[in-house]
Design an enzyme around this catalytic site. Sequence first.
Site, PDB file in Angstrom:
ATOM      1  N   GLY A  23     -61.586  39.093 -82.282  1.00  0.00           N
ATOM      2  CA  GLY A  23     -61.449  37.947 -83.169  1.00  0.00           C
ATOM      3  C   GLY A  23     -60.521  36.916 -82.554  1.00  0.00           C
ATOM      4  O   GLY A  23     -60.475  36.751 -81.332  1.00  0.00           O
ATOM      5  N   GLU A  24     -59.785  36.205 -83.401  1.00  0.00           N
ATOM      6  CA  GLU A  24     -58.826  35.184 -82.981  1.00  0.00           C
ATOM      7  C   GLU A  24     -59.481  33.957 -82.347  1.00  0.00           C
ATOM      8  O   GLU A  24     -58.796  33.036 -81.920  1.00  0.00           O
ATOM      9  CB  GLU A  24     -57.799  35.737 -81.969  1.00  0.00           C
TER      10      GLU A  24
END
Length: 340
Positions: free
Chosen positions: A304-305
């Site tokens: 993610g991120e």
Amino acid sequence: MNTPLYQQIQDKINNKTKPLGALGLLEKLAFQVASIQNTLTPELVKPNIIVFAGSHGIASDGVSAYPSEVTPQMVLNFINGGAAINVFTRQNQIELLLVDAGVDYAFEPNEKLIDAKVNHGTKSFLRESAMTELEYKTCMEKGASLVREVKTGGCNVIGFGEMGIGNTSSASVIMSKLLNLPIEVCVGKGTGLDDNQLIKKIEILQKALQNHNNVNDNPEVVMQTFGGFEMGMMCGAMLEAARQEMIILVDGFIASVVYLCALKIDKTVKDFAIFCHQSGEKGHKLLLKYLEAEPLLQLEMRLGEGTGCAVAYPLLQSAVAFMNEMASFESAGVSQKNEL
């Protein structure tokens, strides 16, 4: 998006000094970028990635290998420049914006963190809707507002990331509901569950779905019922980016589920979306197949991120570079393929 330049764009790509199709997905990428920008000479200006963070009530019900405290801890890591997304955005000279969409923590004022907090985390959707209708609408509006601000600064390519312990559970349930799929085919190990923990996660999410069996497949109601503040904000941001005719970089599983919601709200978002990678999260491959999306990378990433957006961005640069700088057969004096 319906541009009369389509054929001219394709002809320009085809007439580069290479066999037809020899640059593979880079050719499709160049075509899409040029079509979005309605030009034969596309450019990437002031790329941005916005990372939205939010706490999830469902995290307290045993669906994650990590405690919910990790969400604010990781936001502080982002602020201090120590996370993967910091590394990759620095590497590729991408502007990074960090947004507190609804983290259950009182951050000190910091110029590196945008305070857009809707509330201190969502409710647990095991027992009630994750957010109220007003909270959902606030998320959508704040996400859109952030994109308008970035657009005003000249940006024409934008990616979105997220941080929120428990958000793979939200994404799995939303995917199950919107695509009418069994929850077990949508759920993966998230932050690293073992087999027994995964079984428990599936059981919890099945119960949550049963508790909300009156919820139909309206994407906005589904997001309000099961989503996180960071997901709602990202949805509003994606829709606004499409309205602003910006290139939208779609990250992994959670971002793709948010994109699915956005697509069901406004199908034109499809014209602007580039899928950066196929996540290692179980449901992502199935979701990409449904979306008929060709991801640029397949690196078994599941962080993610917005990391997939940052890692894939150089491929966009390569696509634009060959479109603008590579010689044509005519300009280089190179003979084309013989007719057989």
